[in-house]
Write an enzyme that holds these catalytic residues in place. Sequence first.
Site, PDB file in Angstrom:
ATOM      1  N   LYS A 175      16.260 -33.119  -7.561  1.00  0.00           N
ATOM      2  CA  LYS A 175      16.347 -34.251  -8.497  1.00  0.00           C
ATOM      3  C   LYS A 175      17.609 -35.093  -8.208  1.00  0.00           C
ATOM      4  O   LYS A 175      17.578 -36.321  -8.314  1.00  0.00           O
ATOM      5  CB  LYS A 175      16.367 -33.727  -9.936  1.00  0.00           C
ATOM      6  CG  LYS A 175      16.604 -34.783 -11.001  1.00  0.00           C
ATOM      7  CD  LYS A 175      15.478 -35.793 -11.162  1.00  0.00           C
ATOM      8  CE  LYS A 175      15.856 -36.850 -12.187  1.00  0.00           C
ATOM      9  NZ  LYS A 175      14.833 -37.848 -12.414  1.00  0.00           N
ATOM     10  N   LYS A 243      25.623 -40.141 -15.262  1.00  0.00           N
ATOM     11  CA  LYS A 243      25.680 -38.663 -15.227  1.00  0.00           C
ATOM     12  C   LYS A 243      25.094 -38.141 -13.910  1.00  0.00           C
ATOM     13  O   LYS A 243      25.692 -37.293 -13.240  1.00  0.00           O
ATOM     14  CB  LYS A 243      24.881 -38.116 -16.423  1.00  0.00           C
ATOM     15  CG  LYS A 243      24.537 -36.634 -16.332  1.00  0.00           C
ATOM     16  CD  LYS A 243      23.331 -36.276 -17.190  1.00  0.00           C
ATOM     17  CE  LYS A 243      22.072 -37.006 -16.825  1.00  0.00           C
ATOM     18  NZ  LYS A 243      20.795 -36.372 -16.976  1.00  0.00           N
TER      19      LYS A 243
HETATM   20  P1  NAD Z   1      16.957 -39.677 -24.651  1.00  0.00           P
HETATM   21  O1  NAD Z   1      18.383 -39.860 -24.974  1.00  0.00           O
HETATM   22  O2  NAD Z   1      15.969 -40.766 -24.928  1.00  0.00           O
HETATM   23  O3  NAD Z   1      16.393 -38.372 -25.413  1.00  0.00           O
HETATM   24  C1  NAD Z   1      17.107 -37.182 -25.526  1.00  0.00           C
HETATM   25  C2  NAD Z   1      16.667 -36.520 -26.845  1.00  0.00           C
HETATM   26  O4  NAD Z   1      17.281 -35.232 -26.930  1.00  0.00           O
HETATM   27  C3  NAD Z   1      17.111 -37.312 -28.087  1.00  0.00           C
HETATM   28  O5  NAD Z   1      15.980 -37.678 -28.840  1.00  0.00           O
HETATM   29  C4  NAD Z   1      17.987 -36.327 -28.852  1.00  0.00           C
HETATM   30  O6  NAD Z   1      17.773 -36.336 -30.245  1.00  0.00           O
HETATM   31  C5  NAD Z   1      17.542 -35.000 -28.278  1.00  0.00           C
HETATM   32  N1  NAD Z   1      18.580 -33.961 -28.369  1.00  0.00           N
HETATM   33  C6  NAD Z   1      19.832 -33.988 -27.848  1.00  0.00           C
HETATM   34  N2  NAD Z   1      20.493 -32.850 -28.183  1.00  0.00           N
HETATM   35  C7  NAD Z   1      19.611 -32.122 -28.913  1.00  0.00           C
HETATM   36  C8  NAD Z   1      19.711 -30.873 -29.573  1.00  0.00           C
HETATM   37  N3  NAD Z   1      20.852 -30.166 -29.537  1.00  0.00           N
HETATM   38  N4  NAD Z   1      18.651 -30.420 -30.260  1.00  0.00           N
HETATM   39  C9  NAD Z   1      17.495 -31.159 -30.328  1.00  0.00           C
HETATM   40  N5  NAD Z   1      17.338 -32.361 -29.733  1.00  0.00           N
HETATM   41  C10 NAD Z   1      18.400 -32.821 -29.037  1.00  0.00           C
HETATM   42  O7  NAD Z   1      16.912 -39.236 -23.123  1.00  0.00           O
HETATM   43  P2  NAD Z   1      15.663 -39.302 -22.097  1.00  0.00           P
HETATM   44  O8  NAD Z   1      15.669 -40.632 -21.434  1.00  0.00           O
HETATM   45  O9  NAD Z   1      14.445 -38.762 -22.764  1.00  0.00           O
HETATM   46  O10 NAD Z   1      16.200 -38.244 -21.002  1.00  0.00           O
HETATM   47  C11 NAD Z   1      16.160 -36.814 -21.198  1.00  0.00           C
HETATM   48  C12 NAD Z   1      16.457 -36.133 -19.862  1.00  0.00           C
HETATM   49  O11 NAD Z   1      15.448 -36.543 -18.908  1.00  0.00           O
HETATM   50  C13 NAD Z   1      17.798 -36.497 -19.239  1.00  0.00           C
HETATM   51  O12 NAD Z   1      18.347 -35.372 -18.597  1.00  0.00           O
HETATM   52  C14 NAD Z   1      17.429 -37.588 -18.232  1.00  0.00           C
HETATM   53  O13 NAD Z   1      18.371 -37.672 -17.176  1.00  0.00           O
HETATM   54  C15 NAD Z   1      16.075 -37.105 -17.767  1.00  0.00           C
HETATM   55  N6  NAD Z   1      15.155 -38.150 -17.247  1.00  0.00           N
HETATM   56  C16 NAD Z   1      14.988 -39.335 -17.901  1.00  0.00           C
HETATM   57  C17 NAD Z   1      14.103 -40.292 -17.379  1.00  0.00           C
HETATM   58  C18 NAD Z   1      13.893 -41.650 -18.041  1.00  0.00           C
HETATM   59  O14 NAD Z   1      13.312 -42.543 -17.378  1.00  0.00           O
HETATM   60  N7  NAD Z   1      14.305 -41.869 -19.284  1.00  0.00           N
HETATM   61  C19 NAD Z   1      13.401 -40.026 -16.204  1.00  0.00           C
HETATM   62  C20 NAD Z   1      13.549 -38.791 -15.586  1.00  0.00           C
HETATM   63  C21 NAD Z   1      14.432 -37.849 -16.113  1.00  0.00           C
END
Ligand code: NAD
Length: 302
Positions: A175, A243
């Site tokens: 990744k 990050k």
């Molecule tokens: P986001 O910020 O939209 O969502 C993260 C969620 O996690 C939030 O809703 C938050 O409430 C929840 N959260 C955080 N701590 C928590 C806890 N202790 N208990 C319960 N819930 C908790 O982020 P995202 O864009 O969905 O990304 C999530 C992961 O996926 C990251 O590691 C990111 O790098 C990866 N990612 C994102 C994408 C994208 O296009 N957005 C694509 C591939 C990978």
Amino acid sequence: MSSTKQTIAFIGLGIMGRPMAINLVKAGFDVVGFNLEPAAIEAVAAAGGRGAGNIAEAVKGADVIAVMVPDSPDVELVLTGEDGVFDNAREGALVIDFSTILPDVSRRMAEVGAARGLRVLDAPVSGGEAGAIEGSLSIMVGGTAEDFALGAPVFDAVGATIVHVGPSGSGQTVKAANQLIVAGNIELLAEAIVFLEAHHVDTEAAVKVLGGGLAGSTVLQRKAGNMLSRNFAPGFRIALHHKDMGIVTNAAREAGVVIPLGAAVAQLIASLNAQGHGGLDHSALFKSVEELSGRAGESHTS
Ligand code: NAD
């Protein structure tokens, strides 16, 4: 059917987790969601899943526990924190961490989980919000072959390209490479569009023909529109790509590998983040190219 239905706890229902949890409901799993912001829990319940008030409640009795939270400390808190997943999961449960985090944290989580009788996979994804909604994510999985096979029905419900890439932590290393390629692609696409606009070319026509040749890419298909319309709503937040560039530059340094272009893009992403644009989509790299070219705020109609 209901007696054989697998129960999945889904922790972290943000931009990615929420549509993934909803696709698992559609695939016939009994999904129990938990998130820090309750509105997303309600959305999963409205789609036919169930909501929980905390991690312990979500995890009790679950066959599979999926995690999709932002960063390494979030994963550590969710898994090993007080009242977290490891304290409450039933023995033998499969924990799939879809989050993008440091490879060594994934390896450590797998070791700590195994010592508690749990199976832990790192399974970061690529394909963005659109891929999460479509259920067409690429999933790079680290862990044992046996645990990978156990997770297959879950992976099939959220992804299209699903590959076991090696032992724990390997998914995160792959990744990191993904994020390096995506960042470089976005930066060069942004530079090309600023360049085309400066020459008063019909940019929509240009993007169409570029997409059919060697310059074509998923990044071009999915991100050129954001740049042409100046719509930088996430998507994938700059703060998260910042990050990820930290992860890949550290991992490259550890391996003695030099990534000069990656390092330059990491700095441009860091700059946007430092200027308070961490909440914008990573296609906002376009803004920094415009600013560096003294073209910020210029009319972009050709
Ligand atoms: P986001 O910020 O939209 O969502 C993260 C969620 O996690 C939030 O809703 C938050 O409430 C929840 N959260 C955080 N701590 C928590 C806890 N202790 N208990 C319960 N819930 C908790 O982020 P995202 O864009 O969905 O990304 C999530 C992961 O996926 C990251 O590691 C990111 O790098 C990866 N990612 C994102 C994408 C994208 O296009 N957005 C694509 C591939 C990978």
